[in-house]
Design a protein around this motif. Structure first.
Motif, mmCIF file in Angstrom:
data_model
loop_
_atom_site.group_PDB
_atom_site.id
_atom_site.type_symbol
_atom_site.label_atom_id
_atom_site.label_comp_id
_atom_site.label_asym_id
_atom_site.label_seq_id
_atom_site.Cartn_x
_atom_site.Cartn_y
_atom_site.Cartn_z
ATOM 1 N N SER A 139 0.839 -1.192 0.000
ATOM 2 C CA SER A 139 0.000 0.000 0.000
ATOM 3 C C SER A 139 0.877 1.246 0.000
ATOM 4 O O SER A 139 2.076 1.179 0.276
ATOM 5 C CB SER A 139 -0.891 0.007 1.245
ATOM 6 O OG SER A 139 -0.113 0.321 2.395
ATOM 7 N N ASP A 140 0.253 2.388 -0.315
ATOM 8 C CA ASP A 140 0.938 3.650 -0.042
ATOM 9 C C ASP A 140 0.753 3.977 1.430
ATOM 10 O O ASP A 140 0.047 3.272 2.154
ATOM 11 C CB ASP A 140 0.394 4.766 -0.937
ATOM 12 C CG ASP A 140 -1.089 5.049 -0.671
ATOM 13 O OD1 ASP A 140 -1.751 4.200 -0.015
ATOM 14 O OD2 ASP A 140 -1.581 6.083 -1.089
ATOM 15 N N ARG A 141 1.410 5.052 1.906
ATOM 16 C CA ARG A 141 1.342 5.353 3.341
ATOM 17 C C ARG A 141 -0.028 5.845 3.781
ATOM 18 O O ARG A 141 -0.345 5.830 4.966
ATOM 19 C CB ARG A 141 2.438 6.355 3.717
ATOM 20 C CG ARG A 141 3.829 5.760 3.579
ATOM 21 C CD ARG A 141 4.917 6.646 4.155
ATOM 22 N NE ARG A 141 6.234 6.068 3.921
ATOM 23 C CZ ARG A 141 6.802 5.149 4.681
ATOM 24 N NH1 ARG A 141 6.152 4.695 5.752
ATOM 25 N NH2 ARG A 141 7.992 4.660 4.402
ATOM 26 N N SER A 142 -0.857 6.265 2.828
ATOM 27 C CA SER A 142 -2.226 6.670 3.185
ATOM 28 C C SER A 142 -3.170 5.473 3.210
ATOM 29 O O SER A 142 -4.317 5.605 3.613
ATOM 30 C CB SER A 142 -2.737 7.714 2.194
ATOM 31 O OG SER A 142 -2.863 7.139 0.898
ATOM 32 N N LYS A 143 -2.680 4.339 2.763
ATOM 33 C CA LYS A 143 -3.439 3.088 2.732
ATOM 34 C C LYS A 143 -4.672 3.172 1.840
ATOM 35 O O LYS A 143 -5.705 2.575 2.111
ATOM 36 C CB LYS A 143 -3.819 2.643 4.156
ATOM 37 C CG LYS A 143 -2.624 2.325 5.029
ATOM 38 C CD LYS A 143 -3.017 1.951 6.435
ATOM 39 C CE LYS A 143 -3.543 3.155 7.211
ATOM 40 N NZ LYS A 143 -2.523 4.193 7.388
ATOM 41 N N ILE A 144 -4.534 3.932 0.744
ATOM 42 C CA ILE A 144 -5.627 4.075 -0.216
ATOM 43 C C ILE A 144 -5.366 3.245 -1.462
ATOM 44 O O ILE A 144 -6.272 2.609 -2.002
ATOM 45 C CB ILE A 144 -5.820 5.562 -0.592
ATOM 46 C CG1 ILE A 144 -6.274 6.363 0.639
ATOM 47 C CG2 ILE A 144 -6.834 5.703 -1.726
ATOM 48 C CD1 ILE A 144 -6.349 7.848 0.408
ATOM 49 N N ILE A 145 -4.106 3.223 -1.901
ATOM 50 C CA ILE A 145 -3.762 2.551 -3.154
ATOM 51 C C ILE A 145 -2.864 1.356 -2.869
ATOM 52 O O ILE A 145 -1.886 1.464 -2.123
ATOM 53 C CB ILE A 145 -3.037 3.526 -4.109
ATOM 54 C CG1 ILE A 145 -3.939 4.722 -4.439
ATOM 55 C CG2 ILE A 145 -2.606 2.809 -5.389
ATOM 56 C CD1 ILE A 145 -3.240 5.817 -5.195
ATOM 57 N N ALA A 146 -3.184 0.217 -3.471
ATOM 58 C CA ALA A 146 -2.330 -0.975 -3.408
ATOM 59 C C ALA A 146 -1.656 -1.157 -4.761
ATOM 60 O O ALA A 146 -2.312 -1.071 -5.807
ATOM 61 C CB ALA A 146 -3.146 -2.206 -3.050
ATOM 62 N N THR A 147 -0.359 -1.399 -4.720
ATOM 63 C CA THR A 147 0.420 -1.521 -5.949
ATOM 64 C C THR A 147 1.133 -2.868 -5.986
ATOM 65 O O THR A 147 1.823 -3.222 -5.022
ATOM 66 C CB THR A 147 1.472 -0.397 -6.037
ATOM 67 O OG1 THR A 147 0.806 0.869 -5.928
ATOM 68 C CG2 THR A 147 2.241 -0.472 -7.349
ATOM 69 N N PRO A 148 0.982 -3.620 -7.089
ATOM 70 C CA PRO A 148 1.770 -4.864 -7.206
ATOM 71 C C PRO A 148 3.260 -4.547 -7.134
ATOM 72 O O PRO A 148 3.738 -3.604 -7.766
ATOM 73 C CB PRO A 148 1.376 -5.391 -8.589
ATOM 74 C CG PRO A 148 0.065 -4.741 -8.900
ATOM 75 C CD PRO A 148 0.110 -3.393 -8.251
ATOM 76 N N LEU A 149 3.978 -5.322 -6.350
ATOM 77 C CA LEU A 149 5.396 -5.052 -6.144
ATOM 78 C C LEU A 149 6.274 -6.069 -6.859
ATOM 79 O O LEU A 149 7.191 -5.706 -7.598
ATOM 80 C CB LEU A 149 5.715 -5.077 -4.639
ATOM 81 C CG LEU A 149 7.149 -4.794 -4.243
ATOM 82 C CD1 LEU A 149 7.544 -3.376 -4.640
ATOM 83 C CD2 LEU A 149 7.331 -4.982 -2.730
ATOM 84 N N SER A 150 5.995 -7.357 -6.638
ATOM 85 C CA SER A 150 6.826 -8.368 -7.280
ATOM 86 C C SER A 150 6.117 -9.713 -7.247
ATOM 87 O O SER A 150 5.136 -9.902 -6.522
ATOM 88 C CB SER A 150 8.182 -8.481 -6.577
ATOM 89 O OG SER A 150 8.016 -8.956 -5.254
ATOM 90 N N ILE A 151 6.628 -10.619 -8.036
ATOM 91 C CA ILE A 151 6.175 -12.010 -8.020
ATOM 92 C C ILE A 151 7.380 -12.871 -7.685
ATOM 93 O O ILE A 151 8.389 -12.853 -8.394
ATOM 94 C CB ILE A 151 5.576 -12.428 -9.370
ATOM 95 C CG1 ILE A 151 4.317 -11.612 -9.666
ATOM 96 C CG2 ILE A 151 5.245 -13.923 -9.362
ATOM 97 C CD1 ILE A 151 3.714 -11.893 -11.039
ATOM 98 N N ILE A 152 7.296 -13.580 -6.577
ATOM 99 C CA ILE A 152 8.387 -14.442 -6.134
ATOM 100 C C ILE A 152 8.177 -15.827 -6.718
ATOM 101 O O ILE A 152 7.131 -16.448 -6.513
ATOM 102 C CB ILE A 152 8.427 -14.519 -4.588
ATOM 103 C CG1 ILE A 152 8.626 -13.130 -3.983
ATOM 104 C CG2 ILE A 152 9.523 -15.475 -4.128
ATOM 105 C CD1 ILE A 152 8.442 -13.110 -2.472
ATOM 106 N N GLN A 153 9.158 -16.306 -7.466
ATOM 107 C CA GLN A 153 9.121 -17.683 -7.940
ATOM 108 C C GLN A 153 9.507 -18.593 -6.778
ATOM 109 O O GLN A 153 10.592 -18.470 -6.223
ATOM 110 C CB GLN A 153 10.099 -17.868 -9.107
ATOM 111 C CG GLN A 153 9.792 -17.015 -10.325
ATOM 112 C CD GLN A 153 8.479 -17.368 -10.990
ATOM 113 O OE1 GLN A 153 8.092 -18.536 -11.040
ATOM 114 N NE2 GLN A 153 7.792 -16.363 -11.516
ATOM 115 N N ARG A 154 8.603 -19.467 -6.400
ATOM 116 C CA ARG A 154 8.851 -20.294 -5.222
ATOM 117 C C ARG A 154 9.998 -21.274 -5.466
ATOM 118 O O ARG A 154 10.009 -22.005 -6.451
ATOM 119 C CB ARG A 154 7.581 -21.041 -4.814
ATOM 120 C CG ARG A 154 6.459 -20.087 -4.413
ATOM 121 C CD ARG A 154 5.268 -20.784 -3.830
ATOM 122 N NE ARG A 154 5.575 -21.372 -2.539
ATOM 123 C CZ ARG A 154 4.639 -21.852 -1.708
ATOM 124 N NH1 ARG A 154 3.357 -21.772 -2.030
ATOM 125 N NH2 ARG A 154 4.985 -22.382 -0.572
#
Length: 285
Positions: free
Chosen positions: A32-47
């Motif tokens: 999330s951003d610090r205002s907790k309004i927007i969620a942004t995809p960050l990464s995809i971890i290959q297990r």
């Protein structure tokens, strides 16, 4: 919706939150951003295996300062994330991964508790030890299960040595004693198992007396009694049938009040104990 708003209002306003999407081959990470309004995809971890996955996630938590707050608060919030991750792995029926995540959570909490001896941190650490013990028991690693039950009791002894027990302390003590009794029973150390199960029965019974509306405390009494009955059947004690019948009575009453699957499952185990005992009696005739 109100619960969600209350949760957001209670969070640190500078806090970055993380969301994890656990798949069989990948783990999706969003922040999330610090205002907790927007969620942004960050990464995809290959297990690549639980240990490697957890290291990558710890690095992400550190890099993006997920959790916010001062260093102790940040560590506690990271510990909670890994506890939740453990629950998710458990729900996906990945016990080894669940254990690894729980151990990470415990290590984070213990790193603070070992320094400042905060009782609430100790309680959280003890709770996680019990969880690890339960998972180890479920996969048959009984010595590891015993180790973590013992660890939970050691922590509880430390945080309660100079103070009266609150309800949560009593519950954690009773749960740890029950878990240790169950494990020792599976190890066929019946005398020690009975000792811890009887402690658990006494402690849960005190909680039932103090808080009768909590039917989970009543369930744990019935569960512990049932395990004592199994030990008595195995060791040829005459009281086994009476103890088992009392457990059955308690479970039937609980099912009438609230027909939970856990109650029904435990009741079926009690009837199975009766069937096994009758079969053994017929063999000996």
């Amino acid at each position: 919706m109100n619960d969600q708003n209350n949760l957001i209002d209670g969070l640190n306003t500078s806090q970055i939150l993380v969301g994890l999407d656990l798949g069989t081959k990948t783990i999706g990470v969003a922040v999330s951003d610090r205002s907790k309004i927007i969620a942004t995809p960050l990464s995809i971890i290959q297990r690549k295996g639980t240990d490697k996955d957890l290291i990558i996630m710890k690095d992400i938590l550190n890099e993006y300062e997920i959790g916010g707050g001062n260093s102790n608060e940040l560590i506690q919030k990271k510990a909670k994330i890994f506890e939740n991750l453990s629950n998710a792995y458990s729900g996906n029926k990945e016990p080894k991964a669940s254990i690894s995540a729980s151990k990470t959570s415990f290590d984070l909490l213990n790193s603070i508790y070992s320094i400042n001896k905060n009782n609430n941190l100790g309680r959280e650490a003890a709770k996680i030890c019990i969880t690890i013990s339960e998972i180890y028991q479920s996969i048959g690693e009984l010595e590891n299960s015993k180790t973590y039950s013992d660890q939970a009791l050691t922590i509880l002894d430390e945080i309660t040595k100079d103070s009266l027990l609150i309800e949560r302390d009593q519950y954690l003590y009773a749960t740890a004693n029950l878990q240790l009794g169950l494990t020792l029973g599976l190890k066929e150390q019946y005398s020690q198992s009975r000792e811890y199960l009887e402690l658990a029965i006494a402690q849960f019974s005190e909680l039932v007396t103090a808080i009768p509306e909590n039917i989970n405390y009543q369930f744990h009494v019935a569960q512990a009694l049932g395990k004592v009955a199994e030990i008595e059947y195995n060791t040829g004690v005459e009281e086994a049938e009476a103890i088992n019948n009392y457990s059955i009575e308690l479970l039937n009453n609980l099912i009438i009040e609230k027909p939970k699957d856990a109650f029904k499952h435990e009741l079926s185990k009690r009837y199975y104990s009766v069937a096994i005992a009758l079969n053994l009696s017929l063999i000996h005739i």
